[in-house]
Design a protein around this motif. Structure first.
Motif, short mmCIF file in Angstrom:
data_model
loop_
_atom_site.label_atom_id
_atom_site.label_comp_id
_atom_site.label_asym_id
_atom_site.label_seq_id
_atom_site.Cartn_x
_atom_site.Cartn_y
_atom_site.Cartn_z
N LEU A 1 10.63 0.54 -1.03
CA LEU A 1 9.28 0.31 -0.78
C LEU A 1 8.96 -1.15 -1.04
O LEU A 1 8.15 -1.87 -0.36
CB LEU A 1 8.44 1.25 -1.18
CG LEU A 1 8.07 2.82 -0.51
CD1 LEU A 1 7.37 3.60 -1.04
CD2 LEU A 1 7.51 2.33 0.89
N VAL A 2 9.41 -1.45 -2.22
CA VAL A 2 8.81 -2.85 -2.77
C VAL A 2 9.46 -3.76 -1.87
O VAL A 2 8.86 -5.00 -1.32
CB VAL A 2 9.47 -2.92 -4.03
CG1 VAL A 2 9.12 -4.45 -4.59
CG2 VAL A 2 8.54 -2.18 -5.11
N LEU B 1 -4.90 -3.05 4.49
CA LEU B 1 -3.42 -2.28 4.55
C LEU B 1 -2.68 -2.79 3.54
O LEU B 1 -2.09 -1.87 2.74
CB LEU B 1 -2.80 -2.05 5.72
CG LEU B 1 -3.92 -1.33 6.83
CD1 LEU B 1 -3.08 -1.32 8.15
CD2 LEU B 1 -4.21 0.18 6.39
N LEU B 2 -2.38 -4.05 3.29
CA LEU B 2 -1.56 -4.51 2.27
C LEU B 2 -1.88 -4.26 1.00
O LEU B 2 -1.05 -3.93 0.13
CB LEU B 2 -1.19 -6.13 2.43
CG LEU B 2 -0.47 -6.40 3.68
CD1 LEU B 2 -0.59 -8.03 4.02
CD2 LEU B 2 1.15 -5.93 3.53
N GLN B 3 -3.29 -4.53 0.60
CA GLN B 3 -3.68 -4.12 -0.58
C GLN B 3 -3.53 -2.70 -0.94
O GLN B 3 -3.03 -2.27 -2.23
CB GLN B 3 -4.91 -4.54 -0.81
CG GLN B 3 -5.79 -4.19 -2.20
CD GLN B 3 -5.03 -5.21 -3.26
OE1 GLN B 3 -4.84 -6.43 -3.04
NE2 GLN B 3 -4.88 -4.57 -4.46
N ILE C 1 2.07 1.65 -4.34
CA ILE C 1 3.27 1.37 -4.90
C ILE C 1 3.31 1.34 -6.38
O ILE C 1 4.09 2.03 -7.13
CB ILE C 1 4.16 0.24 -4.52
CG1 ILE C 1 4.20 0.47 -2.86
CG2 ILE C 1 5.11 -0.18 -5.22
CD1 ILE C 1 4.99 -1.01 -2.52
N ALA C 2 2.00 0.91 -6.72
CA ALA C 2 1.76 1.05 -8.32
C ALA C 2 1.53 2.38 -8.84
O ALA C 2 1.93 2.82 -9.75
CB ALA C 2 0.66 0.04 -8.58
N LEU C 3 1.03 3.01 -8.01
CA LEU C 3 0.62 4.73 -8.29
C LEU C 3 2.14 5.33 -8.38
O LEU C 3 2.13 6.16 -9.26
CB LEU C 3 -0.19 5.36 -7.28
CG LEU C 3 -0.48 6.74 -7.54
CD1 LEU C 3 -0.95 6.92 -9.04
CD2 LEU C 3 -1.32 7.35 -6.12
N LEU C 4 2.96 5.04 -7.50
CA LEU C 4 4.13 5.42 -7.58
C LEU C 4 5.00 5.46 -8.60
O LEU C 4 5.72 6.13 -9.36
CB LEU C 4 4.85 5.20 -6.17
CG LEU C 4 4.52 5.96 -4.97
CD1 LEU C 4 5.39 5.41 -3.65
CD2 LEU C 4 4.75 7.35 -4.76
#
Length: 239
Positions: free
Chosen positions: A86-87, A47-49, A55-58
């Motif tokens: 979120l980060v 889930l963390l990955q 987040i990278a997609l956002l």
């Protein structure tokens, strides 16, 4: 209206973060009870990955929307603030999972319930504006879409005003061009008239000089005749 892909991804990312927090709390309970946590640990790592990838997609979607001007700068800043939160949540979740920087119970309390009261910031209880307080993700998204629509309407109105001013500028330019053409025609007409006047003046002067010469040539024989007649009369009187 089609749903905004950024907010759809944001909603699912927030749900993953919430699920991770619940799994971490469950893992801590298992550890206190002496139960096996291997399966939970694998699930949390996955889930963390997934959270990291979301987040990278956002970030990529936001950068693309801002660079192509699909959203306003104000909306881009608003989404960047949500992304920063979120980060921060991701970092706290990773720290909680690894038990770094705080005791497990304290981190779990911070993630799940009122940890801010004990001096630890709670990433789930960030200060909200009155307009969005108590609203769900869908309601917040609808409200933000309404704001975007209002901003777009304002930009459309501004664009319309600029277009009208541009059209007025073109019309003024065309009118100035027509007036310049009229002025050029008048200048040419005056120049041509002045040239004709000079030509006619030269002709008049030439005719006047010829007329004067003719008058002088006709006056000489008459004067000689009168002089001879006078001399004849004087001779007759003497005799």
């Amino acid at each position: 209206m089609a749903p905004d892909p950024w907010f759809s991804t944001y909603d699912s990312t927030c749900q993953i973060a919430q699920e991770i927090a619940e799994k971490i709390q469950q893992q801590n309970q298992y550890e206190r009870n002496g139960e096996n946590t291997i399966k939970l640990t694998v699930t949390i790592r996955t889930l963390l990955q997934n959270l990291k990838d979301k987040i990278a997609l956002l970030k990529d979607l936001l950068l693309r929307a801002v660079s192509t001007r699909q959203i306003t700068q104000l909306e881009g800043d608003r989404r960047q603030n949500l992304l920063d939160e979120l980060v921060t949540r991701e970092r706290l979740l990773v720290a909680s999972f690894k038990n770094e920087g705080a005791e497990p119970d304290l981190i779990r309390s911070s993630l799940m319930t009122g940890g801010a009261k004990r001096g630890v910031p709670n990433p789930w209880l960030f200060e909200e504006p009155e307009e969005t307080r108590g609203l769900g993700f869908d309601e917040i998204r609808q409200q933000q879409q309404k704001i975007i629509q209002e901003q777009d309407a304002g930009l459309d109105a501004l664009s319309s005003i600029i277009s009208r001013q541009k059209q007025m500028g073109k019309e003024i330019g065309n009118e100035l061009d027509e007036q310049n053409e009229i002025i050029d025609d008048l200048a040419n007409l005056v120049e041509n008239t002045d040239g004709r006047l000079r030509t006619e003046t030269r002709r008049v002067n030439m005719v006047d000089r010829k007329s004067t010469s003719c008058e002088k040539s006709h006056d000489l024989p008459v004067w000689s005749f009168l002089q001879k007649q006078h001399e004849t009369e004087m001779i007759h009187r003497g005799s």
